[in-house]
Design a protein around this motif. Structure first.
Motif, PDB file in Angstrom:
ATOM      1  N   ILE A  95       0.791  -1.301  -0.046  1.00  0.00           N
ATOM      2  CA  ILE A  95      -0.196   0.098  -0.098  1.00  0.00           C
ATOM      3  C   ILE A  95       0.887   1.168  -0.001  1.00  0.00           C
ATOM      4  CG2 ILE A  95      -1.680   1.312   1.288  1.00  0.00           C
ATOM      5  CD1 ILE A  95      -2.960  -1.242   2.165  1.00  0.00           C
ATOM      6  N   ASN A  96       1.825   1.142   0.799  1.00  0.00           N
ATOM      7  CA  ASN A  96       2.951   2.469   0.851  1.00  0.00           C
ATOM      8  C   ASN A  96       3.421   2.685  -0.769  1.00  0.00           C
ATOM      9  OD1 ASN A  96       2.538   2.834   3.597  1.00  0.00           O
ATOM     10  ND2 ASN A  96       3.992   1.868   4.201  1.00  0.00           N
ATOM     11  N   ARG A  97       3.887   1.529  -1.051  1.00  0.00           N
ATOM     12  CA  ARG A  97       4.601   1.808  -2.522  1.00  0.00           C
ATOM     13  C   ARG A  97       3.735   2.201  -3.399  1.00  0.00           C
ATOM     14  NH1 ARG A  97       6.839  -3.865  -3.885  1.00  0.00           N
ATOM     15  NH2 ARG A  97       7.034  -2.915  -5.868  1.00  0.00           N
ATOM     16  N   ILE A  98       2.260   1.746  -3.575  1.00  0.00           N
ATOM     17  CA  ILE A  98       1.320   2.138  -4.382  1.00  0.00           C
ATOM     18  C   ILE A  98       0.971   3.855  -4.030  1.00  0.00           C
ATOM     19  CG2 ILE A  98      -1.207   2.002  -4.789  1.00  0.00           C
ATOM     20  CD1 ILE A  98      -0.888  -0.953  -4.500  1.00  0.00           C
ATOM     21  N   SER A  99       0.898   4.032  -2.849  1.00  0.00           N
ATOM     22  CA  SER A  99       0.674   5.648  -2.669  1.00  0.00           C
ATOM     23  C   SER A  99       1.580   6.517  -2.987  1.00  0.00           C
ATOM     24  CB  SER A  99       0.647   5.449  -1.033  1.00  0.00           C
ATOM     25  OG  SER A  99      -0.531   4.883  -0.581  1.00  0.00           O
ATOM     26  N   GLU A 100       2.781   5.890  -2.883  1.00  0.00           N
ATOM     27  CA  GLU A 100       4.092   6.744  -3.384  1.00  0.00           C
ATOM     28  C   GLU A 100       4.022   6.849  -4.749  1.00  0.00           C
ATOM     29  OE1 GLU A 100       7.761   4.771  -1.751  1.00  0.00           O
ATOM     30  OE2 GLU A 100       7.174   5.171   0.461  1.00  0.00           O
ATOM     31  N   LYS A 101       3.447   5.991  -5.734  1.00  0.00           N
ATOM     32  CA  LYS A 101       3.609   5.963  -6.920  1.00  0.00           C
ATOM     33  C   LYS A 101       2.317   6.716  -7.187  1.00  0.00           C
ATOM     34  CE  LYS A 101       4.343   4.324 -11.088  1.00  0.00           C
ATOM     35  NZ  LYS A 101       5.569   4.685 -11.916  1.00  0.00           N
ATOM     36  N   ILE A 103       1.191   9.582  -5.786  1.00  0.00           N
ATOM     37  CA  ILE A 103       1.856  10.914  -5.297  1.00  0.00           C
ATOM     38  C   ILE A 103       2.585  11.480  -6.585  1.00  0.00           C
ATOM     39  CG2 ILE A 103       3.107  12.262  -3.777  1.00  0.00           C
ATOM     40  CD1 ILE A 103       1.716  10.315  -1.397  1.00  0.00           C
ATOM     41  N   LEU A 104       3.583  10.433  -6.774  1.00  0.00           N
ATOM     42  CA  LEU A 104       4.825  10.830  -8.135  1.00  0.00           C
ATOM     43  C   LEU A 104       3.948  11.024  -9.211  1.00  0.00           C
ATOM     44  CD1 LEU A 104       7.518  10.998  -9.080  1.00  0.00           C
ATOM     45  CD2 LEU A 104       7.698   8.562  -9.413  1.00  0.00           C
ATOM     46  N   MET A 105       2.985  10.310  -9.718  1.00  0.00           N
ATOM     47  CA  MET A 105       2.067  10.338 -10.836  1.00  0.00           C
ATOM     48  C   MET A 105       1.422  11.727 -10.782  1.00  0.00           C
ATOM     49  SD  MET A 105       0.623   6.594 -11.478  1.00  0.00           S
ATOM     50  CE  MET A 105      -0.524   7.070 -12.352  1.00  0.00           C
ATOM     51  N   GLN A 106       0.694  12.215  -9.685  1.00  0.00           N
ATOM     52  CA  GLN A 106      -0.067  13.499  -9.471  1.00  0.00           C
ATOM     53  C   GLN A 106       0.985  14.637  -9.759  1.00  0.00           C
ATOM     54  OE1 GLN A 106      -1.654  12.816  -5.495  1.00  0.00           O
ATOM     55  NE2 GLN A 106      -3.682  12.298  -6.695  1.00  0.00           N
ATOM     56  N   LYS A 107       2.212  14.533  -8.854  1.00  0.00           N
ATOM     57  CA  LYS A 107       3.250  15.588  -9.226  1.00  0.00           C
ATOM     58  C   LYS A 107       3.705  15.850 -10.543  1.00  0.00           C
ATOM     59  CE  LYS A 107       7.314  17.615  -7.049  1.00  0.00           C
ATOM     60  NZ  LYS A 107       6.958  18.836  -8.216  1.00  0.00           N
ATOM     61  N   THR A 108       3.956  14.498 -11.362  1.00  0.00           N
ATOM     62  CA  THR A 108       4.326  14.569 -12.577  1.00  0.00           C
ATOM     63  C   THR A 108       3.283  15.299 -13.493  1.00  0.00           C
ATOM     64  OG1 THR A 108       5.614  12.535 -12.455  1.00  0.00           O
ATOM     65  CG2 THR A 108       5.055  13.191 -14.568  1.00  0.00           C
ATOM     66  N   LYS A 109       1.872  14.950 -13.296  1.00  0.00           N
ATOM     67  CA  LYS A 109       0.923  15.595 -14.006  1.00  0.00           C
ATOM     68  C   LYS A 109       0.840  17.065 -13.555  1.00  0.00           C
ATOM     69  CE  LYS A 109      -4.138  14.993 -14.747  1.00  0.00           C
ATOM     70  NZ  LYS A 109      -5.430  14.410 -14.524  1.00  0.00           N
ATOM     71  N   GLN A 110       0.811  17.493 -12.663  1.00  0.00           N
ATOM     72  CA  GLN A 110       0.841  18.940 -12.020  1.00  0.00           C
ATOM     73  C   GLN A 110       2.225  19.666 -12.863  1.00  0.00           C
ATOM     74  OE1 GLN A 110       1.020  18.826  -7.977  1.00  0.00           O
ATOM     75  NE2 GLN A 110      -1.264  18.561  -7.740  1.00  0.00           N
ATOM     76  N   ASP A 111       3.278  18.969 -12.756  1.00  0.00           N
ATOM     77  CA  ASP A 111       4.371  19.438 -13.405  1.00  0.00           C
ATOM     78  C   ASP A 111       4.012  19.892 -15.042  1.00  0.00           C
ATOM     79  OD1 ASP A 111       5.967  19.751 -10.985  1.00  0.00           O
ATOM     80  OD2 ASP A 111       6.999  18.053 -11.390  1.00  0.00           O
ATOM     81  N   GLU A 112       3.536  18.922 -15.586  1.00  0.00           N
ATOM     82  CA  GLU A 112       3.056  19.039 -17.055  1.00  0.00           C
ATOM     83  C   GLU A 112       2.022  20.066 -17.189  1.00  0.00           C
ATOM     84  OE1 GLU A 112       1.780  15.044 -18.093  1.00  0.00           O
ATOM     85  OE2 GLU A 112       3.971  14.233 -18.057  1.00  0.00           O
ATOM     86  N   GLN A 113       1.120  20.158 -16.506  1.00  0.00           N
ATOM     87  CA  GLN A 113       0.241  21.307 -16.836  1.00  0.00           C
ATOM     88  C   GLN A 113       0.796  22.808 -16.444  1.00  0.00           C
ATOM     89  OE1 GLN A 113      -2.799  19.849 -13.642  1.00  0.00           O
ATOM     90  NE2 GLN A 113      -3.819  18.753 -15.214  1.00  0.00           N
ATOM     91  N   GLN A 114       1.679  22.696 -15.510  1.00  0.00           N
ATOM     92  CA  GLN A 114       2.472  24.080 -15.116  1.00  0.00           C
ATOM     93  C   GLN A 114       3.188  24.236 -16.416  1.00  0.00           C
ATOM     94  OE1 GLN A 114       1.844  25.994 -12.472  1.00  0.00           O
ATOM     95  NE2 GLN A 114       3.230  27.269 -13.573  1.00  0.00           N
TER      96      GLN A 114
END
Length: 121
Positions: A95-101, A103-114
């Motif tokens: 569950i921790n590994r999935i959660s980290e993944k 969060i990373l995917m959301q950050k990547t998406k936010q960076d692309e949108q920015q």
């Protein structure tokens, strides 16, 4: 007097077994249709194309199961229930590994949108 809630069923037909009248009627209708297939096909050729399509559509309901209409809300709720069930069965480390993944995917998406937003200025 019927059986009360919680008491086991005894006697009667097993679940899914048709009663004698229903079974006999279904057999009769199937026999009637099978014995008149060529006549039915000939009759279908005699009706207007639109009527023929309407008849065929009605007949298809007996051989093709209807799809259940599912709202987006119901589908989403079902997905969340399945996700909750999976989370309850997974080890904490997974569950921790999935959660980290996630969060990373959301950050990547936010960076692309920015970056897209900054290019548009």
């Amino acid at each position: 007097m019927g059986r009360t809630k919680g008491t086991p069923k005894t006697g009667g037909r097993k679940a899914g077994t048709t009663n004698k009248v229903t079974g006999t009627l279904k057999d009769f209708i199937a026999s009637l249709i099978n014995g008149n297939r060529s006549k039915i096909e000939a009759d279908l050729q005699e009706v207007e194309p639109y009527q023929r399509l309407m008849i065929l559509e009605r007949l298809m309901a007996y051989v093709i199961p209807k799809q259940q209409a599912t709202s987006i809300e119901a589908a989403t709720a079902a997905e969340y229930r399945e996700l909750a069930r999976l989370i309850d069965t997974l080890p904490d480390e997974t569950i921790n590994r999935i959660s980290e993944k996630i969060i990373l995917m959301q950050k990547t998406k936010q960076d692309e949108q920015q970056r897209t937003f900054e290019k548009g200025d």
